[in-house]
Design a protein around this motif. Structure first.
Motif, PDB file in Angstrom:
ATOM      1  N   GLY A 100     -25.724-120.282 -57.258  1.00  0.00           N
ATOM      2  CA  GLY A 100     -24.645-119.635 -56.513  1.00  0.00           C
ATOM      3  C   GLY A 100     -24.988-118.455 -55.771  1.00  0.00           C
ATOM      4  O   GLY A 100     -24.006-117.665 -55.295  1.00  0.00           O
ATOM      5  N   HIS A 101     -26.268-117.978 -55.615  1.00  0.00           N
ATOM      6  CA  HIS A 101     -26.624-116.618 -55.011  1.00  0.00           C
ATOM      7  C   HIS A 101     -26.177-116.729 -53.585  1.00  0.00           C
ATOM      8  O   HIS A 101     -26.436-117.730 -52.757  1.00  0.00           O
ATOM      9  N   PRO A 102     -25.409-115.524 -53.035  1.00  0.00           N
ATOM     10  CA  PRO A 102     -25.030-115.610 -51.659  1.00  0.00           C
ATOM     11  C   PRO A 102     -26.168-115.803 -50.657  1.00  0.00           C
ATOM     12  O   PRO A 102     -25.728-116.370 -49.553  1.00  0.00           O
ATOM     13  N   GLY A 103     -27.135-115.365 -50.945  1.00  0.00           N
ATOM     14  CA  GLY A 103     -28.392-115.496 -49.852  1.00  0.00           C
ATOM     15  C   GLY A 103     -29.111-116.731 -50.128  1.00  0.00           C
ATOM     16  O   GLY A 103     -30.001-116.972 -49.453  1.00  0.00           O
ATOM     17  N   GLY A 104     -28.679-117.645 -51.192  1.00  0.00           N
ATOM     18  CA  GLY A 104     -29.254-119.100 -51.343  1.00  0.00           C
ATOM     19  C   GLY A 104     -30.331-119.106 -52.217  1.00  0.00           C
ATOM     20  O   GLY A 104     -30.921-118.001 -52.897  1.00  0.00           O
ATOM     21  N   HIS A 125     -27.246-104.533 -52.515  1.00  0.00           N
ATOM     22  CA  HIS A 125     -26.389-105.076 -53.379  1.00  0.00           C
ATOM     23  C   HIS A 125     -25.091-104.458 -53.654  1.00  0.00           C
ATOM     24  O   HIS A 125     -25.124-103.179 -53.853  1.00  0.00           O
ATOM     25  N   SER A 126     -23.841-104.949 -53.786  1.00  0.00           N
ATOM     26  CA  SER A 126     -22.634-104.276 -54.275  1.00  0.00           C
ATOM     27  C   SER A 126     -22.600-103.810 -55.416  1.00  0.00           C
ATOM     28  O   SER A 126     -23.624-104.424 -56.400  1.00  0.00           O
ATOM     29  N   ALA A 129     -22.313-106.731 -57.896  1.00  0.00           N
ATOM     30  CA  ALA A 129     -23.553-107.563 -58.238  1.00  0.00           C
ATOM     31  C   ALA A 129     -24.439-106.910 -59.027  1.00  0.00           C
ATOM     32  O   ALA A 129     -25.236-107.316 -59.777  1.00  0.00           O
TER      33      ALA A 129
END
Length: 153
Positions: A100-104, A125-126, A129
């Protein structure tokens, strides 16, 4: 009758002396002011370092219950179904984040089994995160391998 050229000479030399003395006083005041500012800055930095040291000690104490894993042990966990990383000397089992990592998945696999601190920081990262990863904390590096959480002796 008095020669006015002598009076003018005396007055000019007194004036020059007064100006030079005034300039010297201003320079001394300026130097003293700069010295006080420098001392205040040094004291502030020393206080900040002491506070930071206390924070590190508190953080280290809060991590004392965690098992230690060496970088070599972390390196054994470098697959999508078993993915560990190191962030700031703390060991995380991020297997659940791989898919599920946004960066893939590729981004996660580049760092799998490694110290990912630099990569993690450089991405920016936010706060969410950063806080999310805390739930995956499984251990800490041994003191001799730490770069960020060294005890201050």
């Amino acid at each position: 009758m008095m020669d006015t050229s002598i009076v003018e000479t005396i007055d000019m030399s007194s004036l020059k002396s007064a100006l030079t003395t005034g300039s010297l006083s201003q320079q001394m005041l300026s130097l003293a002011s700069s010295t006080f500012r420098l001392a205040a800055t040094a004291l502030t930095r020393l206080q900040q370092q002491q506070q930071q040291s206390e924070q590190w000690q508190t953080e280290l104490a809060s991590l004392a219950h965690l098992p230690e894993y060496s970088l070599q042990q972390v390196s054994w966990h470098d697959r999508p179904d078993d993915c560990w990383i190191v962030l700031n000397d703390k060991v995380y089992n991020v297997t659940k984040l791989v898919d599920g990592h946004p960066g893939g998945m590729e981004v996660m696999m580049e760092q799998a089994g490694r110290d990912a601190t630099s990569a993690f920081r450089s991405v920016g990262h936010s706060i969410d995160a950063i806080e999310q990863v805390d739930e995956f904390l499984v251990g800490i590096l041994p003191e001799k391998e730490r770069m960020y959480l060294r005890s201050r002796k």
